[in-house]
Design an enzyme around this catalytic site. Sequence first.
Site, short mmCIF file in Angstrom:
data_model
loop_
_atom_site.label_atom_id
_atom_site.label_comp_id
_atom_site.label_asym_id
_atom_site.label_seq_id
_atom_site.Cartn_x
_atom_site.Cartn_y
_atom_site.Cartn_z
N LYS A 188 4.37 9.15 -5.18
CA LYS A 188 3.72 8.78 -3.93
C LYS A 188 4.20 9.73 -2.84
CE LYS A 188 5.40 4.65 -4.48
NZ LYS A 188 4.26 3.77 -4.34
N ARG A 189 3.55 9.67 -1.71
CA ARG A 189 3.97 10.49 -0.57
C ARG A 189 5.46 10.27 -0.29
NH1 ARG A 189 3.30 8.82 4.83
NH2 ARG A 189 2.07 7.08 4.01
N HIS A 249 -4.32 0.63 8.09
CA HIS A 249 -3.54 0.95 6.90
C HIS A 249 -2.04 1.01 7.14
CE1 HIS A 249 -6.76 1.95 3.99
NE2 HIS A 249 -7.43 2.41 5.03
N THR A 251 -1.74 1.53 -3.83
CA THR A 251 -2.69 1.44 -4.94
C THR A 251 -2.11 2.04 -6.22
OG1 THR A 251 -3.74 3.49 -4.18
CG2 THR A 251 -4.78 1.41 -3.52
N LYS A 281 9.24 4.49 1.93
CA LYS A 281 8.92 4.31 0.51
C LYS A 281 10.18 4.36 -0.36
CE LYS A 281 4.21 6.10 1.05
NZ LYS A 281 3.43 4.91 0.65
N LYS A 329 -2.68 1.05 -10.30
CA LYS A 329 -3.00 2.01 -11.37
C LYS A 329 -1.96 1.95 -12.47
CE LYS A 329 -4.99 4.86 -7.77
NZ LYS A 329 -4.65 5.87 -6.76
#
Length: 814
Positions: free
Chosen positions: A549-550, A358, A657, A555, A661
Amino acid sequence: MPKLTSIKQALRNHLVFSSFKTDETATPRDWYDTAAHTVRDHVVERWVRTASAYNDEDPKRIYYLSLEFLIGRMMSNAALNLGINDELSKGLKSLGHSLEEAVEMEHDAALGNGGLGRLAACFLDSMATMDIPATGYGIRYEYGMFKQTLENGQQVENPDNWLRYDNIWEFQRPESAYTIKFYGKVVHTNTEEGSQSHWVDEQHVVAMAYDVPVPGYGTDTVNNLRLWSAKATEEFDLGQFNEGNYEQSVEMRNDSETISKVLYPNDASASGRELRLKQQYFFVSASIQDILRRFLSTREIKSKKDWSALPDKVAIQLNDTHPSIGVAEMMYQLVDLHGLEWNFAWGLVQKVFAYTNHTLMPEALETWSLELFGRLLPRHLEIIYRINHEFLHMVNHQFPGDNALLQRVSIIDEANGKRIRMAHLAVVGSHTVNGVAALHSELLKTTLFADFHKIYPNKLTNVTNGITPRRWLNQANPELTALITKAIGTGFQKDLSKLVKLSPLADDKDFRKAFRVVKKQNKQRLANKIESLTGVKLNADALFDVQIKRIHEYKRQLLNVLHIIAMYNRIRKGEASNMTPRAVIFGGKAAPGYWMAKLIIRLINDVAEVVNNDPAVGDKLKVVFYPNYEVSAAELLFPGSDLSEQISTAGTEASGTGNMKMALNGALTIGTLDGANVEIKEEVGDDNIFIFGLTTPEVAATKANGYNPWDFYHANSDLKEVLDMIASGFFSAEEPGRYQAIFDNLMKNGDNYLLLADYASYIAKQDEVSEVYKDQEEWSRRAILNVARVAKFSSDRTIGEYADNIWNVKSFKI
């Protein structure tokens, strides 16, 4: 099998017999308990039939090992999957109560943190829906990761006591308890059959099983999620207690049960790292013992060759590196405890295990020091040494004299303090290794696992991630589900490809209008929740720009913040008279030991404090940090989003993901060509996504050519102004140097994730977003096409590929 009563009668019965209450004395929580027990009856009836069929027919099963299963609330999901949601709602209404009120009383199951755990939960849903015999294995965390609150803009971690009121959906299985060993030493003895190893003087912990049902949609199949809870072998030392040593009397129990207390204990300390390794071995050992017990219960082993059937009945998927110790544990079980010959056992192991990677970042791949590993698991260290010795011997035979290759692929890293590379153990011990998006899998072959691809040219493959439409459309967005059903009929919940029928309706003015009405309702619902949580009032007509998100530097939540400040500066300078009103919404947790991520959260909140309270801004711009992001929050945020922020540096995000969504719920994506964004772009079309920034090859070239963030700083006056405001304390007047570290990380420490390099492209693309949003007909058209074209990202497609290409598991209809 006892017959089920009507829903209405079951509600009456459970109110009395399960909750011991009457209509007059029942609390809202009692009504949740009553409704949940009623739904559970229907689940259990199918669950028992499923288990009986599996036991009678003994199909091949997939065992999914994951440290996280972020399953969220269960009642409404189960009711929808079983087709009794409307009847349940009517039954409660007839008794003077609402299903919505009951649902709100259920606590999210705190069994995960982010995408990894949510993916695992989606996979369980798809496997049950597709009638694939499967069991998930994980840990029954008593407190989960943590409950996030914000104090003075800073993340504060609080215990998430999700089991305070027990969990209606779990069933304790005291008969399924296994002894887990730690510490001790290894003694070798010589016998007629050769040398034998014995793990002795070890300490014991008991792993007790708790089972959670996983009902499929539109099927009788109910699979099992088995979670392990740590129990002490000795609960209580009465002698110590009687002597007044009260703390010592329960010390052994407390030490043992700490293993399943929290998800991802802070590994900044030696004790934290030891606890993490204990957790991983604890749940993996219990799971493999359980798997082998089930295998042996269905056959008589007359000779060692009877074990050859193991790969025909068992497939084990390692979800990331956390459960990779399973390779060594299976060897320990087969060789030491069941007496199989080493080479024969190793052949079975390599046919049973598969591994999902991952991450592309080497620092995210788990490694353990030999000292810690050998002290905690002495026999497994010996096993890993032998696996590595035989693997390197094979590599040397295949590529003679290439010592550098041997050092790079060795399971033991000799160069960095002698550490065990768990990802390497997983690769060597698995028959298949997969990435989770096309780009990610290709980069695995060319970068992270390039050497392994050279050694095993057919081992690495791709299986692009997916999401379950049952949770993320049918449950999270009932209004959109109803609109779609009215337009194209039913069935898309199990076959998402049917959504393609929506494509022509993107050009239908009436359908676009109805689509906007649904989106507005979802945005208003989200705005109401945000106001109740934060006090910030949002205008539902504004563009809802969402990044949930985290919190992690790669990110790039910080890049989003730079854009917010740039917009704020335009407003301050009077350059925003025609600005599209925008509400920027963040959500996500930072790991407790990740100081920089927590500082970014504080910056977001300090910026929000300034922007939201500046009278010159008004409703043109609002900034919100949604606290304690979890599944139930996501079920509000995804349907209420207009713009999906997927802005990681190209080449860093494995898949993502949340992007899927968001698109399924009618949000347009702004993103880099990273992870699954690449495939989303291919599916929805270039005109229906906002792509910006450097590509993966361009990122590599930029760094190779001596990237200097100061060049971008001096060349872009707007960017310079934004960064200077952060560094000078504009957003932290009481502590001007609060964010100097962020400035230094970008300007003096090399801007590792290239925020400055991508800044201008990001700002330009955001300006394009604002212009398109002004044309609501065009925005709606693009959003509808996103919904219509994301069938590829159903987890049913993903699981179908795993089942056919990796597990060799067939559907088994109950």
